[in-house]
Design an enzyme around this catalytic site. Structure first.
Site, mmCIF file in Angstrom:
data_model
loop_
_atom_site.group_PDB
_atom_site.id
_atom_site.type_symbol
_atom_site.label_atom_id
_atom_site.label_comp_id
_atom_site.label_asym_id
_atom_site.label_seq_id
_atom_site.Cartn_x
_atom_site.Cartn_y
_atom_site.Cartn_z
ATOM 1 C CE LYS A 1 -1.831 2.864 2.392
ATOM 2 N NZ LYS A 1 -1.651 4.223 1.849
ATOM 3 C CB SER B 1 4.173 9.056 11.505
ATOM 4 O OG SER B 1 2.936 8.394 11.443
ATOM 5 C CB THR B 2 6.548 7.347 16.055
ATOM 6 O OG1 THR B 2 7.911 7.291 15.632
ATOM 7 C CG2 THR B 2 6.404 6.642 17.392
ATOM 8 C CD GLU B 3 -0.443 10.493 15.123
ATOM 9 O OE1 GLU B 3 0.329 11.223 14.454
ATOM 10 O OE2 GLU B 3 -1.639 10.730 15.292
ATOM 11 N N GLY C 1 2.745 4.009 13.191
ATOM 12 C CA GLY C 1 3.468 2.765 13.448
ATOM 13 C C GLY C 1 2.938 2.046 14.678
ATOM 14 C CD GLU D 1 12.761 3.692 8.708
ATOM 15 O OE1 GLU D 1 12.798 4.568 9.607
ATOM 16 O OE2 GLU D 1 12.708 3.962 7.505
ATOM 17 C CB CYS E 1 13.011 8.541 8.785
ATOM 18 S SG CYS E 1 13.941 7.439 7.756
ATOM 19 C CD GLU F 1 9.945 12.121 11.889
ATOM 20 O OE1 GLU F 1 8.857 11.540 12.009
ATOM 21 O OE2 GLU F 1 10.925 11.606 11.318
HETATM 22 P P1 NAD Z 1 1.948 8.301 8.005
HETATM 23 O O1 NAD Z 1 2.653 7.501 9.013
HETATM 24 O O2 NAD Z 1 0.586 8.804 8.311
HETATM 25 O O3 NAD Z 1 1.834 7.487 6.620
HETATM 26 C C1 NAD Z 1 2.722 6.451 6.233
HETATM 27 C C2 NAD Z 1 1.908 5.355 5.562
HETATM 28 O O4 NAD Z 1 0.978 4.832 6.509
HETATM 29 C C3 NAD Z 1 1.072 5.824 4.373
HETATM 30 O O5 NAD Z 1 1.035 4.809 3.389
HETATM 31 C C4 NAD Z 1 -0.304 5.993 4.980
HETATM 32 O O6 NAD Z 1 -1.343 5.853 4.034
HETATM 33 C C5 NAD Z 1 -0.331 4.852 5.964
HETATM 34 N N1 NAD Z 1 -1.280 5.022 7.055
HETATM 35 C C6 NAD Z 1 -1.770 6.172 7.574
HETATM 36 N N2 NAD Z 1 -2.654 5.912 8.558
HETATM 37 C C7 NAD Z 1 -2.717 4.574 8.666
HETATM 38 C C8 NAD Z 1 -3.425 3.686 9.526
HETATM 39 N N3 NAD Z 1 -4.271 4.129 10.450
HETATM 40 N N4 NAD Z 1 -3.220 2.354 9.397
HETATM 41 C C9 NAD Z 1 -2.363 1.882 8.471
HETATM 42 N N5 NAD Z 1 -1.684 2.669 7.622
HETATM 43 C C10 NAD Z 1 -1.839 3.999 7.719
HETATM 44 O O7 NAD Z 1 2.843 9.479 7.605
HETATM 45 P P2 NAD Z 1 2.326 10.821 6.906
HETATM 46 O O8 NAD Z 1 0.966 11.240 7.299
HETATM 47 O O9 NAD Z 1 2.531 10.621 5.499
HETATM 48 O O10 NAD Z 1 3.313 11.832 7.565
HETATM 49 C C11 NAD Z 1 3.135 12.239 8.910
HETATM 50 C C12 NAD Z 1 4.465 12.268 9.587
HETATM 51 O O11 NAD Z 1 5.061 10.977 9.581
HETATM 52 C C13 NAD Z 1 5.504 13.109 8.896
HETATM 53 O O12 NAD Z 1 5.403 14.437 9.159
HETATM 54 C C14 NAD Z 1 6.749 12.534 9.483
HETATM 55 O O13 NAD Z 1 6.967 13.040 10.760
HETATM 56 C C15 NAD Z 1 6.445 11.094 9.573
HETATM 57 N N6 NAD Z 1 6.987 10.311 8.454
HETATM 58 C C16 NAD Z 1 8.058 9.545 8.704
HETATM 59 C C17 NAD Z 1 8.609 8.803 7.677
HETATM 60 C C18 NAD Z 1 9.786 7.944 7.882
HETATM 61 O O14 NAD Z 1 10.362 7.449 6.920
HETATM 62 N N7 NAD Z 1 10.204 7.703 9.105
HETATM 63 C C19 NAD Z 1 8.066 8.860 6.412
HETATM 64 C C20 NAD Z 1 6.931 9.644 6.188
HETATM 65 C C21 NAD Z 1 6.403 10.345 7.236
#
Ligand code: NAD
Length: 504
Positions: free
Chosen positions: A202, A256-258, A260, A277, A311, A408
């Site tokens: 996804k 994101s950690t949230e 994750g 990750e 990241c 972050e």
């Molecule tokens: P996110 O964690 O929301 O999204 C990452 C992936 O998770 C996307 O494919 C998204 O569709 C999916 N996702 C979102 N909500 C989900 C859920 N409830 N269940 C399963 N999958 C879900 O990241 P974001 O909204 O794109 O960015 C928010 C913050 O995350 C950024 O500002 C940054 O701090 C962080 N981020 C970190 C990394 C990294 O590589 N560590 C990468 C992108 C974003």
């Protein structure tokens, strides 16, 4: 690929790319290109101007069900089972060749979709994707268990023969972010195919396009139907459905950690294997014997590379007092001179952020920094461009407790803080919930060696930052995640260990 091209103000985008992006796309399930069961679609926006760029299916739980069922059938099918290690290696090598051959087109799609500079997409995203696929292809033929001497009482007239074998974990759910979309897809699909797993991927809703093009290339190189499925959709629908699906054996998540944590909880309910990750707040630690010119260039690139959407971005700069003014002044000067512009403009140094939401999020941190008393010595003013731009920003006069130091930001925002005492710096560097990366800048190796064990981070760079190699394990301490991708470690994430004991 068509040689016809459309001139833009800044760079030449091939007609093939224009067409790929301009045609409403489908997603890949069981070897077929399909729309969402609901018929709904998602718009994808061009970060350089905020206009709609493309349309993809808005996949949801029903589509994830179909994709997981296809991946399961493929996992158990003779078609995939008959792929010997050497065949999986060749499949990945052919994929790497195709990605390389279509490198310009994929870099263009990435640039239009994510906003990043075309030059960077070529130099980093495409190069890393091809190198990673070739590296991981080699692992397909090097997966091995061990024979083990056991000490049970011997059976009469016999003995025991015990060994371990590594088996593919099964159906992998992979959820990836938007910062390096093609590379992240390769980081998940590569180890899955090398180990004999099947995948439902996804991509992030902001950047689904290169993953879909990769799907076309996978079919072209002979990947059997259902082995790789790609479901586009938003995180709360398609992503959440995939993470909680009882039909997957492993989830591989980057983001994101949230989110994750949500994914980790959902996985635990089904005892699904999970590798996470996650975010970072990586410190750049500069000791007073470092080369100031090298530090200024290195620390600026550690935070401003890919607009800070990395990241491991070096977002906290700790400089020993003697060098603080010189180093921070140098970085602030170069930040002020950086040219904002479309990723298609070869002179651009800071391209737009991925989305309006991300720009507003980063901007809210700049406001929070000012409100909590930090002082900006570069940036921190809004540009008047129409796209999702944020000026490279450098804060000083910050405390470790401030939000801009703890959280972050994922944008081009650096917080610089002086320090005196070498004994104290590890404590400061470790004082966030994260532990993904860190760099130490110094010419005194004995100080460096003493510091490395004290830093709680998955990767410590010395006199460099943000270097990631397919052979070097990568992942986080603390809330930066669980598991190590890359190298031998990633094979463990995609395999089960089976112990066998025979009385013979
Ligand atoms: P996110 O964690 O929301 O999204 C990452 C992936 O998770 C996307 O494919 C998204 O569709 C999916 N996702 C979102 N909500 C989900 C859920 N409830 N269940 C399963 N999958 C879900 O990241 P974001 O909204 O794109 O960015 C928010 C913050 O995350 C950024 O500002 C940054 O701090 C962080 N981020 C970190 C990394 C990294 O590589 N560590 C990468 C992108 C974003």
């Amino acid at each position: 690929m068509s040689k016809a091209a459309t001139e833009t103000k800044t760079a030449t985008i091939t007609e093939a790319t224009r067409q790929f992006v301009g045609t409403p796309r489908a997603m890949l399930i069981d070897g077929e290109w399909v729309q969402a069961m609901s018929g709904r679609t998602l718009p994808v926006f061009d970060p350089a101007n905020g206009e709609q760029l493309a349309t993809v299916p808005a996949g949801a739980a029903g589509d994830v069900d179909r994709a997981v069922a296809a991946a399961r059938r493929a996992f158990e099918s003779p078609d995939w089972r008959k792929f010997r290690p050497v065949d999986r290696e060749r499949l990945l090598l052919r994929l790497a060749d195709e990605v390389e051959a279509h490198g310009d087109e994929l870099a263009e799609i990435e640039c239009l979709d994510n906003g990043k500079s075309l030059a960077l997409a070529r130099r980093v995203d495409l190069k890393n994707t091809v190198e990673f696929l070739r590296y991981i292809a080699g692992w397909a033929t090097k997966i091995e268990g061990a024979t083990v001497d056991v000490s049970f009482p011997r059976p009469r007239d016999g003995e025991y023969f015990a060994y371990t074998r590594k088996e593919p974990v099964g159906v992998v759910g992979a959820i990836i972010p938007w910062n390096f979309p093609l590379m992240m897809a390769a980081w998940k699909i590569g180890p899955a195919l090398a180990t004999g797993c099947t995948v439902v991927l996804k991509p992030a809703e902001e950047t689904p396009l290169t993953a879909l093009r990769l799907g076309e290339l996978l079919l072209k190189v002979g990947c059997p139907k259902g082995v790789v499925n790609i479901v586009t959709g938003i995180g709360a629908e398609a992503g959440a459905a995939l993470a909680a699906h009882p039909g997957i054996d492993k989830i591989a998540f980057t983001g994101s950690t949230e989110v994750g944590k949500l994914v980790g909880h959902a996985a635990m309910d089904n005892m699904t294997r999970a590798s996470l990750e996650l975010g970072g707040k990586s410190p750049v630690i500069v000791l007073d014997d470092a080369d100031p010119a090298a530090v200024i260039g290195g620390a600026a690139s550690a935070i401003f590379f890919n607009q800070g959407q990395v990241c491991t971005a070096g977002s906290r700069l700790y400089v020993q007092k003697k060098l603080f003014d010189q180093v921070v002044g140098g970085i602030a000067d170069s930040a002020e001179k950086m040219k904002l512009g479309s990723g298609l403009d070869p002179t651009t140094q800071i391209a737009p952020l991925v989305s309006e939401r991300q720009r507003d999020r980063v901007w809210s941190y700049i406001e929070a920094g000012k409100a909590q008393g930090a002082r900006a010595v570069a940036g921190a003013t809004r540009p008047d461009n129409t796209g999702y731009f944020v000026r490279p920003t450098v804060f000083v006069d910050a405390e470790n407790s401030m939000r801009i130091v703890q959280e972050e930001i994922f944008g081009p925002v650096l917080v610089a803080m002086p320090f005196d005492d070498l004994d104290e710096i590890a404590r400061k560097a470790n004082d966030t919930p994260y532990g993904l990366g860190a760099s130490i800048w110094s010419r005194d190796l004995s100080k460096v060696h003493r510091l490395i064990p004290k830093i709680k981070a998955g990767t410590v760079w010395v006199n460099c930052h943000n270097l990631i190699d397919p052979a070097l394990p990568f992942g986080g301490y603390k809330q930066s995640g669980i598991g190590r991708e890359m190298g031998r470690s990633v094979i463990d994430l995609y395999t089960e260990n089976k112990s066998v004991c025979m009385a013979v």
